[in-house]
Design a protein around this motif. Structure first.
Motif, mmCIF file in Angstrom:
data_model
loop_
_atom_site.group_PDB
_atom_site.id
_atom_site.type_symbol
_atom_site.label_atom_id
_atom_site.label_comp_id
_atom_site.label_asym_id
_atom_site.label_seq_id
_atom_site.Cartn_x
_atom_site.Cartn_y
_atom_site.Cartn_z
ATOM 1 N N ALA A 39 0.873 -1.158 0.143
ATOM 2 C CA ALA A 39 0.213 -0.116 -0.060
ATOM 3 C C ALA A 39 0.937 1.298 -0.105
ATOM 4 N N GLY A 40 2.034 1.115 0.416
ATOM 5 C CA GLY A 40 2.936 2.279 0.488
ATOM 6 C C GLY A 40 4.068 2.607 -0.599
ATOM 7 N N LEU A 41 3.643 1.554 -1.923
ATOM 8 C CA LEU A 41 4.431 1.799 -3.010
ATOM 9 C C LEU A 41 4.083 3.063 -3.552
ATOM 10 N N MET A 42 5.094 3.682 -4.149
ATOM 11 C CA MET A 42 4.884 5.021 -4.670
ATOM 12 C C MET A 42 4.197 4.600 -6.355
ATOM 13 N N PRO A 43 3.270 5.440 -6.962
ATOM 14 C CA PRO A 43 2.562 5.254 -8.084
ATOM 15 C C PRO A 43 3.629 5.351 -9.375
ATOM 16 N N ASP A 44 4.737 5.719 -9.114
ATOM 17 C CA ASP A 44 5.784 5.752 -10.341
ATOM 18 C C ASP A 44 6.364 4.663 -10.493
ATOM 19 N N THR A 45 6.221 3.383 -9.629
ATOM 20 C CA THR A 45 6.646 2.208 -9.884
ATOM 21 C C THR A 45 5.624 1.623 -10.692
ATOM 22 N N PRO A 46 5.978 0.576 -11.543
ATOM 23 C CA PRO A 46 5.092 -0.283 -12.248
ATOM 24 C C PRO A 46 3.906 -1.195 -11.201
ATOM 25 N N VAL B 206 -0.174 -0.225 -10.721
ATOM 26 C CA VAL B 206 -1.178 -1.182 -10.481
ATOM 27 C C VAL B 206 -2.089 -0.967 -9.459
ATOM 28 N N VAL B 207 -1.459 -0.783 -8.230
ATOM 29 C CA VAL B 207 -2.265 -0.713 -6.777
ATOM 30 C C VAL B 207 -2.871 0.521 -7.041
ATOM 31 N N ILE C 144 -11.614 7.564 -12.635
ATOM 32 C CA ILE C 144 -11.706 5.882 -13.490
ATOM 33 C C ILE C 144 -12.304 6.495 -14.841
ATOM 34 N N LYS C 145 -13.099 7.436 -15.137
ATOM 35 C CA LYS C 145 -13.580 7.786 -16.443
ATOM 36 C C LYS C 145 -12.372 8.192 -17.424
ATOM 37 N N SER C 146 -11.505 8.755 -16.917
ATOM 38 C CA SER C 146 -10.225 9.427 -17.597
ATOM 39 C C SER C 146 -9.214 8.375 -17.745
ATOM 40 N N PHE C 147 -9.139 7.124 -17.155
ATOM 41 C CA PHE C 147 -8.571 6.228 -17.415
ATOM 42 C C PHE C 147 -7.966 5.937 -18.908
ATOM 43 N N THR C 148 -6.888 5.589 -19.090
ATOM 44 C CA THR C 148 -6.534 4.936 -20.566
ATOM 45 C C THR C 148 -7.259 3.767 -20.926
ATOM 46 N N PRO C 149 -7.169 3.007 -21.895
ATOM 47 C CA PRO C 149 -7.732 1.688 -22.236
ATOM 48 C C PRO C 149 -6.969 0.709 -21.221
ATOM 49 N N ASP C 150 -5.673 0.720 -21.319
ATOM 50 C CA ASP C 150 -4.895 -0.089 -20.543
ATOM 51 C C ASP C 150 -5.288 0.078 -18.686
ATOM 52 N N GLN C 151 -5.467 1.061 -18.280
ATOM 53 C CA GLN C 151 -5.581 1.269 -16.945
ATOM 54 C C GLN C 151 -7.156 0.912 -16.762
ATOM 55 N N ARG C 152 -7.967 0.976 -17.783
ATOM 56 C CA ARG C 152 -9.414 0.653 -17.501
ATOM 57 C C ARG C 152 -9.343 -1.022 -17.471
#
Length: 83
Positions: A11-18, A22-23, A34-42
């Protein structure tokens, strides 16, 4: 390593890591984000939601308890129950 400690570290991982990315995607609750997610994020988000739903369906007794709790909550919100 205990599971709780592992969860805390993840939970403490920074969002700039792969993995952190995902977390972050899986944990998102804001519908505007969520609506602004890219297709991969969706896809990541949708796959996670499907997995969570499948786990709930795999345990029918827990599902019954969850539905009963939800029914009580709605009843108390709309005056149809004692709380």
């Amino acid at each position: 390593m205990p599971w709780d400690e592992f969860c805390t570290l993840v939970a403490g991982l920074m969002p700039d890591t792969p993995l952190g990315s995902v977390v972050t995607i899986r944990a998102e609750k804001d519908q505007k984000v969520i609506k602004s997610f890219t297709p991969d994020q969706r896809k990541i988000y949708r796959d996670w939601q499907k997995r969570q739903a499948a786990q709930k369906l795999a345990n029918p007794e827990q599902l019954k308890q969850d539905v009963a709790q939800l029914s009580k909550m709605f009843a108390s919100m709309f005056g149809g129950g004692n709380g």
